[in-house]
Design an enzyme around this catalytic site. Sequence first.
Site, PDB file in Angstrom:
ATOM      1  N   SER A 153       8.551 -14.245  -7.486  1.00 15.00           N
ATOM      2  CA  SER A 153       7.995 -15.455  -6.897  1.00 15.00           C
ATOM      3  C   SER A 153       9.055 -16.315  -6.232  1.00 15.00           C
ATOM      4  O   SER A 153       8.741 -17.361  -5.666  1.00 15.00           O
ATOM      5  CB  SER A 153       7.276 -16.274  -7.981  1.00 15.00           C
ATOM      6  OG  SER A 153       8.141 -16.505  -9.073  1.00 15.00           O
ATOM      7  N   HIS A 174       4.007 -10.783  -3.490  1.00 17.42           N
ATOM      8  CA  HIS A 174       3.855 -11.842  -4.479  1.00 17.42           C
ATOM      9  C   HIS A 174       2.380 -12.184  -4.670  1.00 17.42           C
ATOM     10  O   HIS A 174       1.784 -12.919  -3.886  1.00 17.42           O
ATOM     11  CB  HIS A 174       4.653 -13.084  -4.032  1.00 17.42           C
ATOM     12  CG  HIS A 174       4.535 -14.239  -4.966  1.00 17.42           C
ATOM     13  ND1 HIS A 174       4.659 -15.551  -4.545  1.00 17.42           N
ATOM     14  CD2 HIS A 174       4.311 -14.295  -6.314  1.00 17.42           C
ATOM     15  CE1 HIS A 174       4.503 -16.350  -5.584  1.00 17.42           C
ATOM     16  NE2 HIS A 174       4.291 -15.619  -6.660  1.00 17.42           N
ATOM     17  N   GLU A 186       1.530 -13.207  -0.954  1.00 13.21           N
ATOM     18  CA  GLU A 186       2.654 -13.462  -0.042  1.00 13.21           C
ATOM     19  C   GLU A 186       3.387 -12.144   0.187  1.00 13.21           C
ATOM     20  O   GLU A 186       3.849 -11.516  -0.776  1.00 13.21           O
ATOM     21  CB  GLU A 186       3.640 -14.461  -0.660  1.00 13.21           C
ATOM     22  CG  GLU A 186       3.357 -15.898  -0.368  1.00 13.21           C
ATOM     23  CD  GLU A 186       4.487 -16.812  -0.836  1.00 13.21           C
ATOM     24  OE1 GLU A 186       4.931 -17.659  -0.064  1.00 13.21           O
ATOM     25  OE2 GLU A 186       4.924 -16.673  -1.996  1.00 13.21           O
ATOM     26  N   ASN A 224       6.168 -21.247  -3.660  1.00 14.05           N
ATOM     27  CA  ASN A 224       6.938 -21.949  -4.693  1.00 14.05           C
ATOM     28  C   ASN A 224       7.956 -22.932  -4.138  1.00 14.05           C
ATOM     29  O   ASN A 224       8.379 -23.840  -4.851  1.00 14.05           O
ATOM     30  CB  ASN A 224       7.601 -20.932  -5.618  1.00 14.05           C
ATOM     31  CG  ASN A 224       6.610 -20.384  -6.619  1.00 14.05           C
ATOM     32  OD1 ASN A 224       5.798 -21.117  -7.156  1.00 14.05           O
ATOM     33  ND2 ASN A 224       6.642 -19.080  -6.849  1.00 14.05           N
TER      34      ASN A 224
END
Length: 331
Positions: A153, A174, A186, A224
């Site tokens: 992540s 991800h 992702e 993130n």
Amino acid sequence: MNDLNTSLLVNCLILCNGIQYKDTMIIFVGLIQKCMKHVAVIGAGTMGNGIAHVFAQFGHQVNIIDISQPALDKAIATISKNLDRQVSKGALTEAEKEATLANLTTHTDMKSGVEGVSLVVEAATENVNLKLKIFKELDALTDPSVILATNTSSISITQIASVTGRPDKVIGMHFMNPVPVMKLVEIIRGYSTSDEVTNTIMDMSKKLNKVPVEVNDYPGFVANRILMPMINEAIYTLYEGVAGVAEIDTVMKLGMAHPMGPLQLADFIGLDVCLAILRVLHDGFGNPKYAPCPLLVNMVMAGKKGVKSGEGFYTWTHGTKELIVAENFNK
């Protein structure tokens, strides 16, 4: 190159003779897709079992690999329970549930677990040294044609790829938690990730009924890089006494239309995972705005990691339906 991939390449060259490059790429990716029905997932935790669940549900033979047999047993039990939930909601039939479970095999040995696969998705703990070790081993154990994906992540795909002899075939994939429910994936290109591999993984993600979004390889990617500073700021707001746990989450839910508050979300993600990602952001950018709040650091050191440990900003020993603020924040 194994026999399957040799045949794939020959067929591709025959079909592509005299065809434009763009059309050639479409044919190439399509042929790869037909041969990518055997997948290995490294890690039997929350993300690993969720990823295995989705691949198996969509017809892939999936090897789940973990050093712990009890973790593997728990993963299969979790997948079965989640499939039962899908059946009860009418999203799957009982036959589809059984077919999904039949697609799953568990392994405690990596060598046997990756034998004959065309794609590996690593979903181990968010620890850079562990991931580098795993990818170095995967590079030695798998055919050079195998695509190596990571569910990291935040950790650099380029750094992970650097320990392999196939950086063009290393990519970030991800998934979001819970994997069977959340649509986003992702897709992160490392510095050397090829167009062919990116197109293959984008297309495969769509076939898993996901929505892939391609992003470039910088710390935290998109999800993130935006989410973790918000969570960290919420923790700082608590740490500095601006407001309490429930009050902070209520403001964000009612004022910003978030489905859950940042502190509750941090508990669900895992406070240790949040801390690890913030450290990647802080180290990667060298910017103090990403420095993890001391309260978060202390909680992780104390073993208060959120839902997984039974306590974080809330207590979770009673389940996850009712929000009860942890005793430490009720004083």
